[in-house]
Design a protein around this motif. Structure first.
Motif, PDB file in Angstrom:
ATOM      1  N   GLN A 101      32.416  29.133  64.482  1.00 39.29           N
ATOM      2  CA  GLN A 101      32.189  28.302  63.316  1.00 39.29           C
ATOM      3  C   GLN A 101      33.323  27.328  63.035  1.00 39.29           C
ATOM      4  OE1 GLN A 101      30.361  30.227  59.817  1.00 39.29           O
ATOM      5  NE2 GLN A 101      30.596  32.143  60.920  1.00 39.29           N
ATOM      6  N   THR A 102      34.551  27.789  63.143  1.00 40.79           N
ATOM      7  CA  THR A 102      35.701  27.007  62.699  1.00 40.79           C
ATOM      8  C   THR A 102      36.387  26.338  63.883  1.00 40.79           C
ATOM      9  OG1 THR A 102      36.046  28.559  60.885  1.00 40.79           O
ATOM     10  CG2 THR A 102      37.873  27.103  61.429  1.00 40.79           C
ATOM     11  N   ARG A 118      42.833  24.421  60.432  1.00 40.26           N
ATOM     12  CA  ARG A 118      41.519  25.061  60.476  1.00 40.26           C
ATOM     13  C   ARG A 118      40.531  24.185  59.716  1.00 40.26           C
ATOM     14  NH1 ARG A 118      40.682  29.296  57.902  1.00 40.26           N
ATOM     15  NH2 ARG A 118      39.271  30.260  59.395  1.00 40.26           N
ATOM     16  N   SER A 119      39.455  23.817  60.341  1.00 41.28           N
ATOM     17  CA  SER A 119      38.499  22.907  59.713  1.00 41.28           C
ATOM     18  C   SER A 119      37.891  23.535  58.463  1.00 41.28           C
ATOM     19  CB  SER A 119      37.393  22.536  60.702  1.00 41.28           C
ATOM     20  OG  SER A 119      36.678  23.695  61.103  1.00 41.28           O
ATOM     21  N   ASP A 121      35.058  22.262  57.088  1.00 45.33           N
ATOM     22  CA  ASP A 121      33.645  22.298  57.453  1.00 45.33           C
ATOM     23  C   ASP A 121      33.464  23.221  58.659  1.00 45.33           C
ATOM     24  OD1 ASP A 121      30.968  21.760  57.340  1.00 45.33           O
ATOM     25  OD2 ASP A 121      31.099  19.715  58.105  1.00 45.33           O
ATOM     26  N   LYS A 122      32.295  23.837  58.747  1.00 43.38           N
ATOM     27  CA  LYS A 122      32.011  24.798  59.809  1.00 43.38           C
ATOM     28  C   LYS A 122      30.780  24.348  60.591  1.00 43.38           C
ATOM     29  CE  LYS A 122      35.122  27.156  57.595  1.00 43.38           C
ATOM     30  NZ  LYS A 122      36.524  27.155  58.069  1.00 43.38           N
ATOM     31  N   ASP A 123      30.624  24.946  61.764  1.00 41.71           N
ATOM     32  CA  ASP A 123      29.444  24.652  62.569  1.00 41.71           C
ATOM     33  C   ASP A 123      29.090  25.893  63.371  1.00 41.71           C
ATOM     34  OD1 ASP A 123      27.375  23.672  64.012  1.00 41.71           O
ATOM     35  OD2 ASP A 123      28.509  22.140  65.082  1.00 41.71           O
ATOM     36  N   ALA A 124      28.193  26.711  62.805  1.00 40.77           N
ATOM     37  CA  ALA A 124      27.800  27.954  63.468  1.00 40.77           C
ATOM     38  C   ALA A 124      26.814  27.729  64.604  1.00 40.77           C
ATOM     39  CB  ALA A 124      27.195  28.914  62.452  1.00 40.77           C
ATOM     40  N   THR A 145      26.027  26.514  56.082  1.00 40.29           N
ATOM     41  CA  THR A 145      27.473  26.469  55.853  1.00 40.29           C
ATOM     42  C   THR A 145      27.764  26.360  54.364  1.00 40.29           C
ATOM     43  OG1 THR A 145      27.890  25.463  58.015  1.00 40.29           O
ATOM     44  CG2 THR A 145      29.584  25.158  56.350  1.00 40.29           C
ATOM     45  N   ASP A 278      41.795  34.445  57.960  1.00 39.53           N
ATOM     46  CA  ASP A 278      40.465  33.844  58.039  1.00 39.53           C
ATOM     47  C   ASP A 278      39.585  34.301  56.873  1.00 39.53           C
ATOM     48  OD1 ASP A 278      38.031  32.778  58.627  1.00 39.53           O
ATOM     49  OD2 ASP A 278      37.913  33.531  60.676  1.00 39.53           O
ATOM     50  N   ASP A 280      37.089  32.687  55.510  1.00 39.19           N
ATOM     51  CA  ASP A 280      35.921  31.817  55.447  1.00 39.19           C
ATOM     52  C   ASP A 280      34.782  32.426  54.638  1.00 39.19           C
ATOM     53  OD1 ASP A 280      37.184  29.903  56.925  1.00 39.19           O
ATOM     54  OD2 ASP A 280      36.244  30.433  58.826  1.00 39.19           O
TER      55      ASP A 280
END
Length: 538
Positions: A101-102, A118-119, A121-124, A145, A278, A280
């Motif tokens: 994700q990160t 660490r971004s 925004d995430k992208d799973a 997200t 982490d 998140d």
């Protein structure tokens, strides 16, 4: 177009989700245009939103939740990240990484100290097969997200400091299109990041890591523990960190979400203290849509950050960390749990909570400050009840692991409905050293399994425990000795003790009514390497 035409599809939301209900007959509304990135200069500030793409219309929100969409779309002020001035002497980007994700970028200072971007925004969707990433499932995963508070990690550090839990110190920054980023320029430009110390190696300069001279990964620490009983985890310190996780609603606490600060102890031993990392999934908000509510009911680990922690959901909230909890907390008592919870509850005053929330950008505080103040205070007041429930869940079925060195386990009755188990390290030419001891009560514990793992171990059963305990002795690797001593009166008593004999040269003395059964050990029961499979670390 019908919004109620549904099919069952496999999908992953957040980390994993299967059997999720998709509205297959309609696609999500187009995301709002993000617009061109701001033109900035180093050491300036920008106003930018973390993710306007998560804004959605009322129908989508009804099914898939409001979550933190409005917070993602709210512009905040952030300093522009400058590699040359971020720390004294500047930073050098060295390696891109991250989870499913990160997106992460590792940085080194002039002394070899490690930092990370660490971004936010995430992208799973990286967890999906490539062909699904741009389709309905991929778009839905990306949309979810929005269950994450983009600024949640911002307030964790001061709360952890007050609670007595080690922590990173994230700072919100904006990475512009900076030529100094070199080969990483294109991948990382024009987005918000959290900039923080990376808990690894020599951290004597970082008080929030205990100024440890050696911070290590879970893989290395757990391997060390399984091969060398001289070293140990500070279990009460780990318990404090776990209760803090529950207070934040952070359910994603698998082994890789931790680092360990090491400290020398007497006799050449090492004590490890937990460093959570982490955050998140802290402050997760998932159950405010029709379909996400249903999914949360099925996937009980996907718990939302409300004012109350439902005691019936404590098991689901801690599912990801259960293998660690069972191993590392096995010798703590109910009194330990109560004392740690009481200490933490007293340390997290209303003022501590208010001061932490005040660190948020004013736009974030205006939207979420009141809700978070109420939720954090309500959850704090439950900490002792949550700790008691957590203890109760762990106490039901006990698993006591040895190591790959020789050990002695002593199992003996300790009064009506109680049994005491003591674990010793064996040393040639000097007395055995006690490494763990606890009295278990039938009122809380039904099953106790003792795993010798590697080494030539000794199991001593001194009398018959209450037959309501189901006790299993698993020899594992090595040539072990199992010796059962009972009185003539014990011979006529009911017993519920089973010795599992792998048949590799063990010496077993077990009069009736103790039973011996031949078995082939599973990998997770055989030796240290096998036990590490339980922790997904081997």
């Amino acid at each position: 177009m019908s919004f109620f035409q549904c099919v069952w599809c496999p999908a992953v939301l957040g980390s994993t989700l299967s059997g999720v209900l998709l509205l297959s007959s309609c696609s999500a509304p187009a995301a709002p245009s993000v617009g061109a990135p701001p033109v900035v200069s180093p050491d300036s500030t920008v106003r930018v939103a973390a993710g306007t793409q998560y804004l959605r219309g009322p129908i989508h929100r009804f099914f898939w939740g409001k979550h933190y969409r409005q917070l993602w779309a709210t512009p905040v002020e952030a300093p522009v990240f400058n590699l040359r001035t971020a720390v004294p002497g500047g930073l050098t980007p060295v390696r891109e990484g991250g989870s499913f994700q990160t997106k992460n970028l590792r940085l080194l200072d002039r002394n070899g100290g490690q930092y990370v971007l660490r971004s936010v925004d995430k992208d799973a969707t990286k967890a999906l097969p490539e062909g699904l990433r741009d389709g309905p499932i991929g778009r839905l995963m990306k949309d979810q997200t929005s269950v994450i508070n983009p600024y949640g990690a911002y307030i964790v550090a001061p709360l952890a400091q007050a609670a007595g839990v080690y922590h990173t110190n994230p700072r919100l920054v904006y990475v512009a299109d900076d030529p100094a980023m070199g080969e990483f320029r294109q991948s990382f430009a024009n987005a918000l990041y959290l900039f923080e110390e990376r808990p690894e190696g020599d951290q004597r300069g970082v008080s929030s890591f205990g100024r440890s001279a050696r911070v290590e990964s879970s893989r290395k620490v757990f391997t060390t523990l399984m091969y060398n009983p001289q070293h140990r985890i500070d279990a009460r310190w780990y318990l404090r960190a776990r209760l803090f996780d529950m207070w934040l609603g952070d359910w994603s606490r698998r082994e890789d979400q931790w680092r360990w600060a090491s400290f020398p102890a007497a006799g050449g031993a090492t004590v490890y203290r937990a460093i959570p990392r982490d955050r998140d999934h802290a402050f997760f908000k998932f159950d405010d849509g029709l379909l996400t509510h249903v999914i949360g009911w099925v996937k009980s680990n996907y718990q939302s950050f409300h004012q109350k922690i439902r005691l019936g959901d404590v098991e689901g909230l801690n599912r990801a960390a259960r293998p660690m909890d069972k191993s590392l907390l096995v010798y703590l008592t109910a009194q330990d749990f109560e004392q740690v919870a009481d200490s933490m509850q007293r340390s997290l005053s209303d003022k501590v909570i208010r001061d932490a929330l005040a660190l948020w950008p004013k736009e974030v505080y205006a939207q979420a400050g009141g809700e978070f103040d109420e939720n954090l205070r309500g959850r704090r007041n439950q900490l002792k009840a949550v700790a008691a429930k957590f203890y109760e869940l762990l106490a039901r079925e006990i698993e006591i692991p040895g190591t790959d060195q020789p050990e002695r386990f002593v199992i003996e009755p300790n009064g009506a409905g109680k049994v005491r188990i003591s674990q010793y390290s064996l040393h040639a030419g000097r007395p055995d050293s006690l490494t763990g001891q606890r009295v278990f009560s039938y009122e809380q514990t039904r099953s106790i399994k003792v795993f010798g793992l590697g080494g030539n171990d000794v199991f001593e059963l001194r009398g018959l425990p209450d037959h309501r305990f189901e006790i299993g002795i698993y020899d594992g690797a090595g040539q072990d000795v199992v010796h059962v001593t009972i009185t003539p009166e014990d011979a006529d008593k009911p017993a519920n003790v089973m010795i599992y004999n792998s048949g590799d040269g063990n010496t077993i003395t077990a009069p009736k009514p103790v039973k011996v059964e031949a078995y082939v050990p599973a990998a997770t029961e055989f030796d240290a390497a096998g036990w590490l499979l339980r922790h997904r670390l081997f």
